[in-house]
Design a protein around this motif. Structure first.
Motif, PDB file in Angstrom:
ATOM      1  N   ALA A   1      -4.518 -22.429 -49.372  1.00 55.51           N
ATOM      2  CA  ALA A   1      -3.996 -22.081 -47.915  1.00 55.51           C
ATOM      3  C   ALA A   1      -5.179 -22.093 -47.232  1.00 55.51           C
ATOM      4  N   ARG A   2      -5.791 -20.752 -47.086  1.00 53.10           N
ATOM      5  CA  ARG A   2      -7.050 -20.962 -47.207  1.00 53.10           C
ATOM      6  C   ARG A   2      -8.414 -21.845 -46.409  1.00 53.10           C
ATOM      7  N   ARG A   3      -8.269 -22.204 -47.982  1.00 50.43           N
ATOM      8  CA  ARG A   3      -9.137 -23.386 -48.298  1.00 50.43           C
ATOM      9  C   ARG A   3      -8.398 -24.609 -47.053  1.00 50.43           C
ATOM     10  N   PHE A   4      -7.347 -24.708 -47.361  1.00 51.68           N
ATOM     11  CA  PHE A   4      -6.356 -25.506 -46.487  1.00 51.68           C
ATOM     12  C   PHE A   4      -6.907 -25.488 -44.589  1.00 51.68           C
ATOM     13  N   TYR A   5      -6.405 -24.775 -44.206  1.00 46.77           N
ATOM     14  CA  TYR A   5      -6.854 -24.073 -42.785  1.00 46.77           C
ATOM     15  C   TYR A   5      -8.227 -23.401 -42.586  1.00 46.77           C
TER      16      TYR A   5
ATOM     17  N   SER B   1     -10.471 -13.151 -42.178  1.00 49.94           N
ATOM     18  CA  SER B   1      -8.853 -12.223 -42.508  1.00 49.94           C
ATOM     19  C   SER B   1      -8.803 -11.206 -41.440  1.00 49.94           C
ATOM     20  N   ASN B   2      -7.222 -11.143 -42.971  1.00 52.70           N
ATOM     21  CA  ASN B   2      -5.944 -10.111 -42.210  1.00 52.70           C
ATOM     22  C   ASN B   2      -6.498  -8.706 -43.145  1.00 52.70           C
ATOM     23  N   SER B   3      -6.300  -8.905 -44.422  1.00 53.85           N
ATOM     24  CA  SER B   3      -5.533  -8.197 -44.754  1.00 53.85           C
ATOM     25  C   SER B   3      -5.950  -8.769 -46.220  1.00 53.85           C
ATOM     26  N   PRO B   4      -5.552  -8.160 -47.645  1.00 49.40           N
ATOM     27  CA  PRO B   4      -5.816  -8.706 -49.114  1.00 49.40           C
ATOM     28  C   PRO B   4      -4.621  -9.547 -48.985  1.00 49.40           C
ATOM     29  N   GLU B   5      -3.510 -10.052 -48.142  1.00 50.98           N
ATOM     30  CA  GLU B   5      -2.659 -10.821 -48.693  1.00 50.98           C
ATOM     31  C   GLU B   5      -2.115 -11.388 -47.359  1.00 50.98           C
ATOM     32  N   SER B   6      -3.172 -11.941 -46.711  1.00 48.76           N
ATOM     33  CA  SER B   6      -3.375 -12.434 -45.414  1.00 48.76           C
ATOM     34  C   SER B   6      -3.688 -13.065 -44.444  1.00 48.76           C
ATOM     35  N   PHE B   7      -4.305 -13.533 -44.217  1.00 52.33           N
ATOM     36  CA  PHE B   7      -5.106 -14.177 -42.990  1.00 52.33           C
ATOM     37  C   PHE B   7      -4.822 -14.734 -41.692  1.00 52.33           C
ATOM     38  N   LEU B   8      -5.546 -15.030 -40.772  1.00 50.24           N
ATOM     39  CA  LEU B   8      -5.084 -15.293 -39.428  1.00 50.24           C
ATOM     40  C   LEU B   8      -5.704 -16.860 -38.701  1.00 50.24           C
TER      41      LEU B   8
ATOM     42  N   PRO C   1      -2.420 -16.234 -28.834  1.00 50.83           N
ATOM     43  CA  PRO C   1      -1.704 -16.373 -29.767  1.00 50.83           C
ATOM     44  C   PRO C   1      -2.542 -16.608 -31.987  1.00 50.83           C
ATOM     45  N   TYR C   2      -1.656 -16.695 -32.426  1.00 51.85           N
ATOM     46  CA  TYR C   2      -2.034 -16.612 -33.620  1.00 51.85           C
ATOM     47  C   TYR C   2      -1.134 -17.080 -34.496  1.00 51.85           C
ATOM     48  N   LEU C   3      -1.429 -17.859 -36.029  1.00 51.85           N
ATOM     49  CA  LEU C   3      -0.497 -17.905 -36.855  1.00 51.85           C
ATOM     50  C   LEU C   3      -1.025 -16.745 -37.916  1.00 51.85           C
ATOM     51  N   TRP C   4      -0.256 -15.999 -38.531  1.00 51.83           N
ATOM     52  CA  TRP C   4      -0.288 -15.287 -39.214  1.00 51.83           C
ATOM     53  C   TRP C   4      -0.193 -15.862 -41.153  1.00 51.83           C
ATOM     54  N   ILE C   5      -0.623 -16.282 -42.170  1.00 53.48           N
ATOM     55  CA  ILE C   5      -0.633 -17.106 -43.369  1.00 53.48           C
ATOM     56  C   ILE C   5      -0.157 -15.778 -43.607  1.00 53.48           C
ATOM     57  N   GLY C   6       0.318 -15.661 -45.071  1.00 54.67           N
ATOM     58  CA  GLY C   6       0.187 -14.238 -46.069  1.00 54.67           C
ATOM     59  C   GLY C   6       1.141 -14.671 -47.164  1.00 54.67           C
ATOM     60  N   THR C   7       0.982 -14.144 -48.084  1.00 52.90           N
ATOM     61  CA  THR C   7       1.565 -13.933 -49.703  1.00 52.90           C
ATOM     62  C   THR C   7       2.764 -13.498 -49.269  1.00 52.90           C
ATOM     63  N   THR C   8       2.588 -12.378 -48.575  1.00 59.67           N
ATOM     64  CA  THR C   8       3.319 -10.884 -48.875  1.00 59.67           C
ATOM     65  C   THR C   8       5.457 -11.800 -48.485  1.00 59.67           C
ATOM     66  N   ARG C   9       6.670 -11.316 -48.393  1.00 56.24           N
ATOM     67  CA  ARG C   9       7.327 -11.795 -47.480  1.00 56.24           C
ATOM     68  C   ARG C   9       7.658 -11.008 -46.321  1.00 56.24           C
ATOM     69  N   PRO C  10       7.838 -11.233 -45.339  1.00 57.57           N
ATOM     70  CA  PRO C  10       7.828 -10.433 -44.320  1.00 57.57           C
ATOM     71  C   PRO C  10       9.029  -9.950 -44.281  1.00 57.57           C
ATOM     72  N   SER C  11       9.119  -8.747 -43.594  1.00 58.47           N
ATOM     73  CA  SER C  11      10.627  -7.226 -43.720  1.00 58.47           C
ATOM     74  C   SER C  11      11.653  -8.394 -42.686  1.00 58.47           C
TER      75      SER C  11
END
Length: 135
Positions: A15-19, A32-39, A49-59
């Motif tokens: 996903a990071r390569r694509f974005y 980078s935002n965390s080990p599991e996400s980026f902005l 504004p931003y788009l959060w992209i990550g591998t964790t399932r939001p609560s």
């Protein structure tokens, strides 16, 4: 008008390569935002504004949700038709799938856009309106 939105992906590196690839034609960047996400957004100086992209399932997702289950659509503003075209080429080269080649859209007025599916099947668009679409 958007403050932020987010999508869950299955492979953060892919996903990071694509974005990263589609950011430049749109005048955007990734951070980078965390080990599991980026902005994905304008810049550190203009973070919203931003788009959060990550591998964790939001609560706040309903039980059973997962990447690709409910396709997301995000349209990014492009400064010109050339930027829309560059976005489309970069997206395809970075593993995206065609979902609507660059061009005007019927019934949308002065509008020029392109649609691609990101590696997880989210519908990502770049578009310009008005004078930028007519140039």
């Amino acid at each position: 008008m958007i403050d932020h939105t987010g999508i869950v992906v299955t492979d953060l590196g892919r996903a990071r390569r694509f974005y990263d690839a589609i950011a430049k034609p749109l005048g955007l960047s990734t951070a980078s935002n965390s080990p599991e996400s980026f902005l994905f957004g304008r810049s550190a100086e203009e973070p919203i504004p931003y788009l959060w992209i990550g591998t964790t399932r939001p609560s706040y997702w309903v039980e059973g949700s997962r990447a690709g289950l409910n396709q997301m659509h995000v349209a990014f503003v492009a400064p010109s038709r050339e930027a829309v075209d560059a976005f489309y080429r970069a997206a395809l080269a970075a593993g995206g799938t065609d979902n609507g080649a660059p061009g005007p859209r019927e019934g949308a007025g002065a509008y020029y856009g392109a649609f691609v599916l990101d590696p997880d099947g989210n519908n990502i668009e770049a578009c310009c309106r008005g004078a930028a679409a007519s140039a």
